[in-house]
Design a protein around this motif. Structure first.
Motif, PDB file in Angstrom:
ATOM      1  N   UNK A  24      70.567  33.050  22.148  1.00  0.00           N
ATOM      2  CA  UNK A  24      71.240  31.834  22.626  1.00  0.00           C
ATOM      3  C   UNK A  24      70.649  31.365  23.949  1.00  0.00           C
ATOM      4  N   UNK A  25      70.344  32.302  24.798  1.00  0.00           N
ATOM      5  CA  UNK A  25      69.781  31.964  26.111  1.00  0.00           C
ATOM      6  C   UNK A  25      68.438  31.255  25.982  1.00  0.00           C
ATOM      7  N   UNK A  26      67.552  31.808  25.155  1.00  0.00           N
ATOM      8  CA  UNK A  26      66.234  31.186  25.018  1.00  0.00           C
ATOM      9  C   UNK A  26      66.323  29.890  24.226  1.00  0.00           C
ATOM     10  N   UNK A 110      67.371  20.687   9.519  1.00  0.00           N
ATOM     11  CA  UNK A 110      66.544  21.830   9.140  1.00  0.00           C
ATOM     12  C   UNK A 110      67.041  23.087   9.842  1.00  0.00           C
ATOM     13  N   UNK A 111      66.537  24.214   9.378  1.00  0.00           N
ATOM     14  CA  UNK A 111      66.914  25.475   9.988  1.00  0.00           C
ATOM     15  C   UNK A 111      65.786  26.485   9.939  1.00  0.00           C
ATOM     16  N   UNK A 112      65.841  27.450  10.872  1.00  0.00           N
ATOM     17  CA  UNK A 112      64.876  28.545  10.910  1.00  0.00           C
ATOM     18  C   UNK A 112      65.659  29.841  10.791  1.00  0.00           C
ATOM     19  N   UNK A 113      65.298  30.656   9.803  1.00  0.00           N
ATOM     20  CA  UNK A 113      66.061  31.845   9.462  1.00  0.00           C
ATOM     21  C   UNK A 113      65.345  33.097   9.949  1.00  0.00           C
ATOM     22  N   UNK A 114      66.075  33.925  10.699  1.00  0.00           N
ATOM     23  CA  UNK A 114      65.537  35.185  11.228  1.00  0.00           C
ATOM     24  C   UNK A 114      66.329  36.355  10.646  1.00  0.00           C
ATOM     25  N   UNK A 148      63.072  38.360  20.691  1.00  0.00           N
ATOM     26  CA  UNK A 148      61.690  37.986  20.979  1.00  0.00           C
ATOM     27  C   UNK A 148      61.155  37.033  19.911  1.00  0.00           C
ATOM     28  N   UNK A 149      61.472  37.321  18.657  1.00  0.00           N
ATOM     29  CA  UNK A 149      61.020  36.464  17.568  1.00  0.00           C
ATOM     30  C   UNK A 149      61.593  35.056  17.713  1.00  0.00           C
ATOM     31  N   UNK A 150      62.863  34.976  18.079  1.00  0.00           N
ATOM     32  CA  UNK A 150      63.475  33.666  18.304  1.00  0.00           C
ATOM     33  C   UNK A 150      62.806  32.958  19.475  1.00  0.00           C
ATOM     34  N   UNK A 151      62.487  33.716  20.524  1.00  0.00           N
ATOM     35  CA  UNK A 151      61.879  33.129  21.724  1.00  0.00           C
ATOM     36  C   UNK A 151      60.525  32.503  21.421  1.00  0.00           C
ATOM     37  N   UNK A 156      57.576  27.306  21.222  1.00  0.00           N
ATOM     38  CA  UNK A 156      56.714  26.337  20.551  1.00  0.00           C
ATOM     39  C   UNK A 156      57.465  25.047  20.262  1.00  0.00           C
ATOM     40  N   UNK A 157      58.739  25.166  19.939  1.00  0.00           N
ATOM     41  CA  UNK A 157      59.538  23.964  19.705  1.00  0.00           C
ATOM     42  C   UNK A 157      59.634  23.131  20.982  1.00  0.00           C
ATOM     43  N   UNK A 158      59.883  23.782  22.097  1.00  0.00           N
ATOM     44  CA  UNK A 158      59.964  23.052  23.362  1.00  0.00           C
ATOM     45  C   UNK A 158      58.661  22.365  23.704  1.00  0.00           C
ATOM     46  N   UNK A 159      57.527  23.052  23.459  1.00  0.00           N
ATOM     47  CA  UNK A 159      56.228  22.438  23.730  1.00  0.00           C
ATOM     48  C   UNK A 159      55.994  21.250  22.817  1.00  0.00           C
ATOM     49  N   UNK A 160      56.346  21.401  21.528  1.00  0.00           N
ATOM     50  CA  UNK A 160      56.146  20.310  20.584  1.00  0.00           C
ATOM     51  C   UNK A 160      57.075  19.149  20.815  1.00  0.00           C
ATOM     52  N   UNK A 161      58.247  19.420  21.400  1.00  0.00           N
ATOM     53  CA  UNK A 161      59.206  18.355  21.668  1.00  0.00           C
ATOM     54  C   UNK A 161      58.888  17.608  22.956  1.00  0.00           C
TER      55      UNK A 161
END
Length: 250
Positions: A24-26, A110-114, A148-151, A156-161
């Motif tokens: 949640x933090x990242x 959309x969603x990303x599943x971990x 870490x995987x979520x981070x 990358x999402x932040x960079x792309x956004x």
């Protein structure tokens, strides 16, 4: 901060509250706010998650808890499964930039599943998704912590956004290189004071020593501010030397 197309982050059977909080933090750091938990081992709410989130759970990240993956995926029209190993399932395999591009271009939610900490995603969960996301990890040690995987994805999402760096557009960056005439003035100032101090000895070596000094200094790629600072330091040393001489004469 979150764009309406920002994907949901789904954690399938997460075990540790600390990992949920760190995720949640990242997420909030990079502008994602929709966190969905599928059958968390220790239930919800979780005090360990609250602590680890550093306030993210109260400042924008919303958490929804579901008993099944099917329920958690309600409303999603595109989903990406993260995995570190081949699954033998015919699906597009994306790296992180490709996944971000696909998620950003998708018009719906959309969603990303971990997967959980113990064994990652089961094949049945991967089968529910449209594509697979994998990271360029060491083949001999592909063991990422869940948070870490979520981070990695969130970064990358932040960079792309186009969120930019925290100091982007401010004055904390490196200034423009100093004009050559300012560098020459600094060199001449420095060398004049070195000469006064008797540094160039024997005198016939002055030219060689001067060139060596200039070569070393110019590699630093000075800015105009740095040139002014260094010349101020030279001046201070010169004044200090003069005061010492006066004191000795007294």
């Amino acid at each position: 901060m979150a764009d309406r197309r920002s994907p949901a982050i789904l954690l399938h059977t997460p075990q540790l509250g600390e990992n949920i909080g760190a995720a949640a933090r990242v997420m909030l750091n990079f502008g994602l706010t929709d966190l969905r938990l599928i059958a968390p081992r220790d239930g919800w709410p979780n005090p360990a998650a609250e602590t680890m989130s550093a306030g993210a759970l109260g400042q924008g990240v919303t958490v929804a808890v579901f008993g099944t993956l099917e329920a958690a995926m309600a409303g999603l029209t595109f989903a990406v499964a993260t995995t570190a190993r081949p699954r033998g399932i015919e699906k597009p395999v994306l790296d992180t930039p490709q996944a971000v591009d696909a998620l950003s271009a998708h018009p719906g939610q959309a969603g990303v599943l971990f997967g959980g900490e113990n064994s990652g995603l089961p094949n049945e969960a991967v089968a529910f998704c449209d594509a697979v996301l994998t990271y360029p990890v060491n083949p001999g040690y592909a063991s990422l912590n869940l948070a870490q995987a979520v981070a990695i994805f969130c970064h990358q999402w932040g960079a792309g956004a186009g969120l930019g760096g925290r100091f982007a557009g401010k004055d904390e960056g490196v200034g423009a290189p100093a004009p050559r005439e300012e560098l020459i003035g600094m060199f001449e100032h420095f060398e004049a004071e070195l000469d006064r101090a008797g540094y160039f000895y024997p005198p016939e070596k002055t030219h060689v020593i001067t060139n060596n000094l200039r070569n070393a200094l110019i590699r630093a790629r000075w800015t105009a501010q740095e040139v002014r600072t260094f010349r101020g330091a030279i001046k201070a040393l010169t004044l200090g030397r003069g005061k010492a001489r006066v004191k000795r004469e007294d």
